[in-house]
Write a protein that holds these residues in place. Structure first.
Motif, PDB file in Angstrom:
ATOM      1  N   ALA A  91       0.829  -1.200   0.000  1.00  0.00           N
ATOM      2  CA  ALA A  91       0.000   0.000   0.000  1.00  0.00           C
ATOM      3  C   ALA A  91       0.866   1.254   0.000  1.00  0.00           C
ATOM      4  O   ALA A  91       0.549   2.244  -0.680  1.00  0.00           O
ATOM      5  CB  ALA A  91      -0.935  -0.002   1.207  1.00  0.00           C
ATOM      6  N   ALA A  92       1.966   1.242   0.755  1.00  0.00           N
ATOM      7  CA  ALA A  92       2.868   2.397   0.794  1.00  0.00           C
ATOM      8  C   ALA A  92       3.522   2.602  -0.570  1.00  0.00           C
ATOM      9  O   ALA A  92       3.661   3.743  -1.027  1.00  0.00           O
ATOM     10  CB  ALA A  92       3.924   2.195   1.862  1.00  0.00           C
ATOM     11  N   TYR A 119       2.212   1.726  -3.398  1.00  0.00           N
ATOM     12  CA  TYR A 119       1.156   2.187  -4.285  1.00  0.00           C
ATOM     13  C   TYR A 119       0.872   3.674  -4.072  1.00  0.00           C
ATOM     14  O   TYR A 119       0.660   4.419  -5.017  1.00  0.00           O
ATOM     15  CB  TYR A 119      -0.108   1.355  -4.072  1.00  0.00           C
ATOM     16  N   ALA A 120       0.878   4.111  -2.829  1.00  0.00           N
ATOM     17  CA  ALA A 120       0.586   5.508  -2.510  1.00  0.00           C
ATOM     18  C   ALA A 120       1.819   6.387  -2.660  1.00  0.00           C
ATOM     19  O   ALA A 120       1.731   7.608  -2.508  1.00  0.00           O
ATOM     20  CB  ALA A 120       0.054   5.622  -1.095  1.00  0.00           C
ATOM     21  N   MET A 121       2.958   5.806  -2.962  1.00  0.00           N
ATOM     22  CA  MET A 121       4.228   6.503  -3.132  1.00  0.00           C
ATOM     23  C   MET A 121       4.606   7.292  -1.873  1.00  0.00           C
ATOM     24  O   MET A 121       4.980   8.452  -1.928  1.00  0.00           O
ATOM     25  CB  MET A 121       4.192   7.418  -4.352  1.00  0.00           C
ATOM     26  N   LEU A 122       4.494   6.641  -0.749  1.00  0.00           N
ATOM     27  CA  LEU A 122       4.878   7.249   0.521  1.00  0.00           C
ATOM     28  C   LEU A 122       6.292   6.805   0.877  1.00  0.00           C
ATOM     29  O   LEU A 122       6.647   5.648   0.706  1.00  0.00           O
ATOM     30  CB  LEU A 122       3.923   6.817   1.629  1.00  0.00           C
ATOM     31  N   ASP A 123       7.089   7.723   1.352  1.00  0.00           N
ATOM     32  CA  ASP A 123       8.409   7.334   1.824  1.00  0.00           C
ATOM     33  C   ASP A 123       8.351   7.139   3.338  1.00  0.00           C
ATOM     34  O   ASP A 123       7.325   7.335   3.974  1.00  0.00           O
ATOM     35  CB  ASP A 123       9.477   8.345   1.420  1.00  0.00           C
ATOM     36  N   ASN A 124       9.458   6.753   3.928  1.00  0.00           N
ATOM     37  CA  ASN A 124       9.474   6.409   5.347  1.00  0.00           C
ATOM     38  C   ASN A 124       9.119   7.586   6.247  1.00  0.00           C
ATOM     39  O   ASN A 124       8.439   7.422   7.255  1.00  0.00           O
ATOM     40  CB  ASN A 124      10.848   5.852   5.724  1.00  0.00           C
TER      41      ASN A 124
END
Length: 124
Positions: free
Chosen positions: A106-107, A109-114
């Protein structure tokens, strides 16, 4: 026209000097047929009742060839496109928790970094 052809034409002219004797083609067919060796016409003319009928194998030969080609195509297709399922090729069962796998996917897919994920978890 090149020089040699022009010289020959000037020397001999355009007239065709070769002639066919009179009446040569009138009886040509009869003369050629007279020179051919005689054959027995009765031996060549075989009645339909004396002919042997085709065997079934001869009659089915085109269908057998087509069937053999189809079998060859199927065997080649299965040989080249078959993926054997051996123990080595099966994926190993991972010890990773499925929930953490879902979060990672999911991260991604959402292009979230740490840093964004830590900020989101800190707010809760």
């Amino acid at each position: 026209m090149n020089y040699e052809e022009k010289e020959i034409q000037d020397r001999f002219g355009k007239e065709n000097h070769f002639r066919v004797p009179e009446g040569y083609f009138d009886q040509l067919t009869e003369r050629v047929m007279a020179q051919l060796p005689e054959r027995e016409q009765q031996a060549e003319q075989v009645s339909l009742s004396q002919r042997r009928p085709k065997s079934r194998l001869v009659a089915l030969r085109p269908w057998l060839y087509a069937a053999a080609c189809m079998v060859a195509v199927v065997v080649m297709g299965l040989t080249f496109h078959h993926t054997p399922e051996s123990a080595e090729e099966q994926p190993l069962v991972s010890n990773v928790n499925t929930e953490s796998q879902y979060i990672d996917e999911a991260a991604d897919y959402a292009m979230l970094d740490n840093t964004e994920i830590y900020a989101c978890l800190a707010e809760n």
